[in-house]
Design a protein around this motif. Structure first.
Motif, PDB file in Angstrom:
ATOM      1  N   VAL A  88      11.622  -8.390  22.577  1.00  0.00           N
ATOM      2  CA  VAL A  88      12.480  -8.007  21.448  1.00  0.00           C
ATOM      3  C   VAL A  88      11.868  -6.744  20.851  1.00  0.00           C
ATOM      4  CG1 VAL A  88      13.534  -8.728  19.280  1.00  0.00           C
ATOM      5  CG2 VAL A  88      13.020 -10.436  21.038  1.00  0.00           C
ATOM      6  N   LYS A  89      12.332  -5.600  21.285  1.00  0.00           N
ATOM      7  CA  LYS A  89      11.673  -4.342  20.952  1.00  0.00           C
ATOM      8  C   LYS A  89      11.605  -4.092  19.453  1.00  0.00           C
ATOM      9  CE  LYS A  89      10.892  -3.368  25.226  1.00  0.00           C
ATOM     10  NZ  LYS A  89       9.512  -3.599  25.734  1.00  0.00           N
ATOM     11  N   TRP A  90      12.630  -4.480  18.688  1.00  0.00           N
ATOM     12  CA  TRP A  90      12.611  -4.217  17.255  1.00  0.00           C
ATOM     13  C   TRP A  90      11.642  -5.125  16.507  1.00  0.00           C
ATOM     14  CZ3 TRP A  90      14.252  -8.599  14.759  1.00  0.00           C
ATOM     15  CH2 TRP A  90      15.155  -9.435  15.403  1.00  0.00           C
ATOM     16  N   ALA A  91      11.103  -6.140  17.177  1.00  0.00           N
ATOM     17  CA  ALA A  91      10.100  -7.007  16.552  1.00  0.00           C
ATOM     18  C   ALA A  91       8.689  -6.456  16.723  1.00  0.00           C
ATOM     19  CB  ALA A  91      10.172  -8.418  17.130  1.00  0.00           C
ATOM     20  N   ALA A  92       8.559  -5.359  17.459  1.00  0.00           N
ATOM     21  CA  ALA A  92       7.252  -4.728  17.679  1.00  0.00           C
ATOM     22  C   ALA A  92       7.114  -3.505  16.775  1.00  0.00           C
ATOM     23  CB  ALA A  92       7.104  -4.309  19.141  1.00  0.00           C
ATOM     24  N   PRO A  93       5.916  -3.210  16.279  1.00  0.00           N
ATOM     25  CA  PRO A  93       5.711  -2.021  15.440  1.00  0.00           C
ATOM     26  C   PRO A  93       6.030  -0.747  16.205  1.00  0.00           C
ATOM     27  CG  PRO A  93       3.804  -3.490  15.349  1.00  0.00           C
ATOM     28  CD  PRO A  93       4.672  -3.979  16.460  1.00  0.00           C
ATOM     29  N   SER A  94       6.478   0.268  15.470  1.00  0.00           N
ATOM     30  CA  SER A  94       6.755   1.565  16.071  1.00  0.00           C
ATOM     31  C   SER A  94       6.245   2.661  15.147  1.00  0.00           C
ATOM     32  CB  SER A  94       8.258   1.749  16.324  1.00  0.00           C
ATOM     33  OG  SER A  94       8.981   1.613  15.116  1.00  0.00           O
ATOM     34  N   ALA A  95       5.925   3.801  15.731  1.00  0.00           N
ATOM     35  CA  ALA A  95       5.339   4.911  14.976  1.00  0.00           C
ATOM     36  C   ALA A  95       6.333   5.488  13.968  1.00  0.00           C
ATOM     37  CB  ALA A  95       4.873   6.007  15.934  1.00  0.00           C
ATOM     38  N   CYS A  96       5.810   5.979  12.864  1.00  0.00           N
ATOM     39  CA  CYS A  96       6.639   6.616  11.837  1.00  0.00           C
ATOM     40  C   CYS A  96       6.865   8.087  12.115  1.00  0.00           C
ATOM     41  CB  CYS A  96       5.975   6.479  10.463  1.00  0.00           C
ATOM     42  SG  CYS A  96       5.873   4.789   9.843  1.00  0.00           S
ATOM     43  N   GLY A  97       5.914   8.740  12.780  1.00  0.00           N
ATOM     44  CA  GLY A  97       6.016  10.168  13.004  1.00  0.00           C
ATOM     45  C   GLY A  97       5.594  10.954  11.776  1.00  0.00           C
ATOM     46  N   THR A  98       6.013  12.188  11.708  1.00  0.00           N
ATOM     47  CA  THR A  98       5.564  13.078  10.631  1.00  0.00           C
ATOM     48  C   THR A  98       6.690  13.504   9.702  1.00  0.00           C
ATOM     49  OG1 THR A  98       5.865  15.010  12.069  1.00  0.00           O
ATOM     50  CG2 THR A  98       3.679  14.004  12.026  1.00  0.00           C
ATOM     51  N   ARG A  99       7.868  12.925   9.876  1.00  0.00           N
ATOM     52  CA  ARG A  99       8.995  13.286   9.021  1.00  0.00           C
ATOM     53  C   ARG A  99       9.411  12.094   8.169  1.00  0.00           C
ATOM     54  NH1 ARG A  99      11.036  18.136  10.544  1.00  0.00           N
ATOM     55  NH2 ARG A  99      10.416  18.912  12.591  1.00  0.00           N
ATOM     56  N   GLY A 100       9.914  12.388   6.992  1.00  0.00           N
ATOM     57  CA  GLY A 100      10.442  11.335   6.146  1.00  0.00           C
ATOM     58  C   GLY A 100       9.366  10.570   5.416  1.00  0.00           C
ATOM     59  N   ALA A 101       9.807   9.614   4.609  1.00  0.00           N
ATOM     60  CA  ALA A 101       8.904   8.815   3.784  1.00  0.00           C
ATOM     61  C   ALA A 101       8.809   7.391   4.318  1.00  0.00           C
ATOM     62  CB  ALA A 101       9.398   8.794   2.333  1.00  0.00           C
ATOM     63  N   SER A 102       7.683   6.785   4.075  1.00  0.00           N
ATOM     64  CA  SER A 102       7.488   5.383   4.442  1.00  0.00           C
ATOM     65  C   SER A 102       6.656   4.717   3.354  1.00  0.00           C
ATOM     66  CB  SER A 102       6.802   5.264   5.808  1.00  0.00           C
ATOM     67  OG  SER A 102       5.583   5.974   5.836  1.00  0.00           O
ATOM     68  N   VAL A 103       6.733   3.396   3.331  1.00  0.00           N
ATOM     69  CA  VAL A 103       6.026   2.614   2.324  1.00  0.00           C
ATOM     70  C   VAL A 103       5.303   1.475   3.021  1.00  0.00           C
ATOM     71  CG1 VAL A 103       6.242   1.223   0.229  1.00  0.00           C
ATOM     72  CG2 VAL A 103       7.753   3.189   0.576  1.00  0.00           C
ATOM     73  N   GLY A 104       3.995   1.368   2.782  1.00  0.00           N
ATOM     74  CA  GLY A 104       3.196   0.357   3.456  1.00  0.00           C
ATOM     75  C   GLY A 104       2.769  -0.764   2.531  1.00  0.00           C
ATOM     76  N   PHE A 105       2.513  -1.929   3.129  1.00  0.00           N
ATOM     77  CA  PHE A 105       2.117  -3.115   2.389  1.00  0.00           C
ATOM     78  C   PHE A 105       0.907  -3.775   3.041  1.00  0.00           C
ATOM     79  CE2 PHE A 105       6.683  -2.621   2.006  1.00  0.00           C
ATOM     80  CZ  PHE A 105       6.860  -2.666   0.633  1.00  0.00           C
ATOM     81  N   SER A 106       0.142  -4.461   2.211  1.00  0.00           N
ATOM     82  CA  SER A 106      -0.951  -5.297   2.704  1.00  0.00           C
ATOM     83  C   SER A 106      -0.630  -6.728   2.285  1.00  0.00           C
ATOM     84  CB  SER A 106      -2.289  -4.841   2.108  1.00  0.00           C
ATOM     85  OG  SER A 106      -2.583  -3.511   2.488  1.00  0.00           O
ATOM     86  N   ASP A 107      -0.176  -7.513   3.262  1.00  0.00           N
ATOM     87  CA  ASP A 107       0.230  -8.898   2.990  1.00  0.00           C
ATOM     88  C   ASP A 107      -0.944  -9.811   3.314  1.00  0.00           C
ATOM     89  OD1 ASP A 107       1.573 -11.218   2.520  1.00  0.00           O
ATOM     90  OD2 ASP A 107       2.987 -11.033   4.169  1.00  0.00           O
ATOM     91  N   TRP A 108      -1.858  -9.929   2.341  1.00  0.00           N
ATOM     92  CA  TRP A 108      -3.109 -10.661   2.592  1.00  0.00           C
ATOM     93  C   TRP A 108      -2.875 -12.119   2.953  1.00  0.00           C
ATOM     94  CZ3 TRP A 108      -5.384  -6.489   3.058  1.00  0.00           C
ATOM     95  CH2 TRP A 108      -5.388  -5.480   2.101  1.00  0.00           C
ATOM     96  N   LEU A 109      -1.760 -12.689   2.516  1.00  0.00           N
ATOM     97  CA  LEU A 109      -1.506 -14.111   2.739  1.00  0.00           C
ATOM     98  C   LEU A 109      -0.503 -14.368   3.867  1.00  0.00           C
ATOM     99  CD1 LEU A 109      -1.312 -14.897  -1.042  1.00  0.00           C
ATOM    100  CD2 LEU A 109      -3.038 -15.823   0.495  1.00  0.00           C
ATOM    101  N   GLY A 110       0.111 -13.312   4.384  1.00  0.00           N
ATOM    102  CA  GLY A 110       1.083 -13.489   5.460  1.00  0.00           C
ATOM    103  C   GLY A 110       2.326 -14.220   5.024  1.00  0.00           C
ATOM    104  N   GLU A 111       2.719 -14.055   3.757  1.00  0.00           N
ATOM    105  CA  GLU A 111       3.838 -14.820   3.211  1.00  0.00           C
ATOM    106  C   GLU A 111       5.032 -13.958   2.827  1.00  0.00           C
ATOM    107  OE1 GLU A 111       3.896 -18.132   2.909  1.00  0.00           O
ATOM    108  OE2 GLU A 111       1.877 -18.368   3.720  1.00  0.00           O
ATOM    109  N   ALA A 112       4.911 -12.640   2.892  1.00  0.00           N
ATOM    110  CA  ALA A 112       5.936 -11.805   2.267  1.00  0.00           C
ATOM    111  C   ALA A 112       6.695 -10.888   3.227  1.00  0.00           C
ATOM    112  CB  ALA A 112       5.301 -10.943   1.168  1.00  0.00           C
ATOM    113  N   ASP A 113       6.303 -10.828   4.492  1.00  0.00           N
ATOM    114  CA  ASP A 113       6.903  -9.844   5.382  1.00  0.00           C
ATOM    115  C   ASP A 113       8.416 -10.019   5.536  1.00  0.00           C
ATOM    116  OD1 ASP A 113       4.640  -8.285   6.101  1.00  0.00           O
ATOM    117  OD2 ASP A 113       3.946  -9.923   7.359  1.00  0.00           O
ATOM    118  N   ALA A 114       8.864 -11.272   5.597  1.00  0.00           N
ATOM    119  CA  ALA A 114      10.288 -11.515   5.850  1.00  0.00           C
ATOM    120  C   ALA A 114      11.172 -10.910   4.783  1.00  0.00           C
ATOM    121  CB  ALA A 114      10.550 -13.022   5.954  1.00  0.00           C
ATOM    122  N   PHE A 115      10.797 -11.051   3.514  1.00  0.00           N
ATOM    123  CA  PHE A 115      11.673 -10.503   2.479  1.00  0.00           C
ATOM    124  C   PHE A 115      11.264  -9.116   2.015  1.00  0.00           C
ATOM    125  CE2 PHE A 115       8.519 -12.356  -0.329  1.00  0.00           C
ATOM    126  CZ  PHE A 115       8.313 -13.648   0.165  1.00  0.00           C
TER     127      PHE A 115
END
Length: 457
Positions: A88-115
């Protein structure tokens, strides 16, 4: 004839449990989904015959036939997460590249990624659902593979098909870089701060010149010819170097620049998939100047190093950005990489200004926001547990809202390293149990807190 989705879902529902509809996706030979069972969530596959991925699953707990459809139910383990990422290719991480904006998270408990992923629908922003350092891994006793696996299951549950990143950040050893590559991380964040020689800051100008004279004449001449008596245009501004200033930068950052070249050429130059290379230049007690930033970027580009981002930790560098925001953004733009801002949720005063000056090419790391969303919810609902968290942070259990922007608030945000560390406070199980009983409230808290930040940019 290919198995129809409706028939597959009906078979999964009958044999496995409640199907999480957003997770249903087609795979070679059948359909895959997450299901809710009496024993928790499981991975389930419906196929006519044996789907190729079923042979690769481990801990298959059930194999059933329902009206000619083979149903396989398996545990959510590391092996099966890797299988999902493969098929399932969309379930794997992919590079952001150098264009546009992105926002990163640190989910220390592994409870928040879905939402957390759902918040990016219809936005011109890419989520980076894992931002994990070796230091975090040691403190939380949670390895890099567990972090990317949690994101995989979260993205699958949310049915988030728009892509996400995973950053193994602040890496310092070759061993950690190899592990992160093997685990499928899309961004490698290398921290070269150990190679930055802050002792040079203490030297007088005369001492700097004496140390610089120890380099061979050819090297000294090349450095001077490259940077002295010249102006370098970045955006609408110009940079120049004074002689002793230049030599001080070479002495302070020279080893770091050479080490970055070695790491990149050894591990990241020829990867068979796209990788974002993020370089961390922040070091406590040192603010990065525009001249330092420019020289480092220029030397790396001249030696074929392709940066996707330069990371500045806002707990250390907010003052540097406040003074020279436009210049730092223009330098990044000139060398075609993005600024990556660590601890942006608690250390960055004006994210909208960064978006403006960086022309939307920036990565915001919200390292603490998911943790603080949990802490605020605990404070409102479980005074005893909140008191323990506050004690771990070394503060009084005051209302969380009153701590925003204060040293106590920052201490609470960074307290996860002790609070969740089994060798220290060891409160991870208690916090996870609390969130399990308040899942809907936690999802809403994350939506509100992350949504508030996103509105600023």
């Amino acid at each position: 004839m290919a198995l129809k989705q409706a028939i597959a879902v009906a078979a999964l529902q009958e044999a496995a449990g409640e199907v999480i509809n957003k997770s249903v996706c087609e795979v070679p030979g059948g359909w895959l989904a997450l299901v809710r069972t009496a024993d928790g969530k499981r991975l389930a596959v419906a196929a006519q015959g044996e789907a190729p991925l079923c042979a690769m699953l481990k801990e298959a707990e059930q194999k059933t036939e329902v009206k000619g459809v083979q149903v396989t139910v398996a545990a959510l383990n590391a092996n099966n997460a890797a299988v999902v990422r493969r098929f399932v290719k969309w379930a794997a991480p992919s590079a952001c590249g150098t264009r546009g904006a992105s926002v990163g998270f640190s989910d220390w408990l592994g409870e928040a990624d879905a939402f957390a992923a759902e918040l990016f629908a219809k936005r011109q922003l890419k989520p980076v659902l894992v931002d994990y350092t070796a230091e975090d891994s040691a403190a939380l006793q949670r390895n890099f593979l567990e972090a990317v696996d949690a994101a995989t299951w979260g993205v699958l549950e949310a049915g988030w098909r728009e892509g996400y990143g995973a950053n193994a950040a602040g890496l310092k050893t070759e061993e950690d870089i190899v592990k992160a590559l093997l685990y499928g991380y899309s961004m490698i964040g290398f921290d070269c701060s150990d190679k930055i020689n802050l002792d040079i800051e203490k030297l007088s100008d005369a001492e700097v010149e004496k140390r610089f004279e120890e380099f061979n004449e050819t090297f000294r001449a090349a450095v001077n010819a490259s940077y002295l008596n010249a102006e370098f245009k970045v955006g609408n501004s110009k940079l120049s170097f004074e002689e002793t200033q230049l030599h001080r930068i070479i002495l302070e950052y020279g080893e770091a620049i050479m080490h970055v070249q070695f790491i990149y050429n050894s591990y990241l130059k020829n990867t068979p998939w796209d990788i974002d290379f993020e370089l961390s230049l922040s070091k406590p007690g040192k603010l990065l100047t525009p001249q330092e930033h420019y020289l480092i970027a220029n030397e790396l580009e001249r030696n074929g190093i392709k940066l996707a981002a330069v990371c500045l930790d806002m707990l250390n560098e907010d003052a540097a950005l406040a003074e020279n925001l436009q210049l730092h953004c223009d330098i990044a733009s000139a060398f075609e990489y993005r600024l990556s801002l660590g601890n942006a949720d608690i250390g960055l005063a004006d994210p909208a200004a960064v978006m403006k000056y960086a022309k939307g090419k920036v990565h915001f790391k919200l390292n603490n926001i998911l943790w603080l969303s949990a802490v605020k919810l605990i404070a409102a609902s479980d005074a005893e547990l909140y008191a323990k968290l506050a004690e771990t942070a070394g503060i009084s259990p005051a209302p969380v809202e009153s701590l925003c922007g204060t040293e106590a608030g920052r201490a609470l945000a960074l307290s996860y390293k002790k609070a969740l560390n089994p060798k220290e406070a060891g409160l991870a199980a208690a916090v996870k149990e609390f969130l399990a009983g308040h899942k809907a409230e936690y999802a809403e808290a994350v939506r509100n807190d992350v949504g508030s930040f996103l509105k600023k940019i």
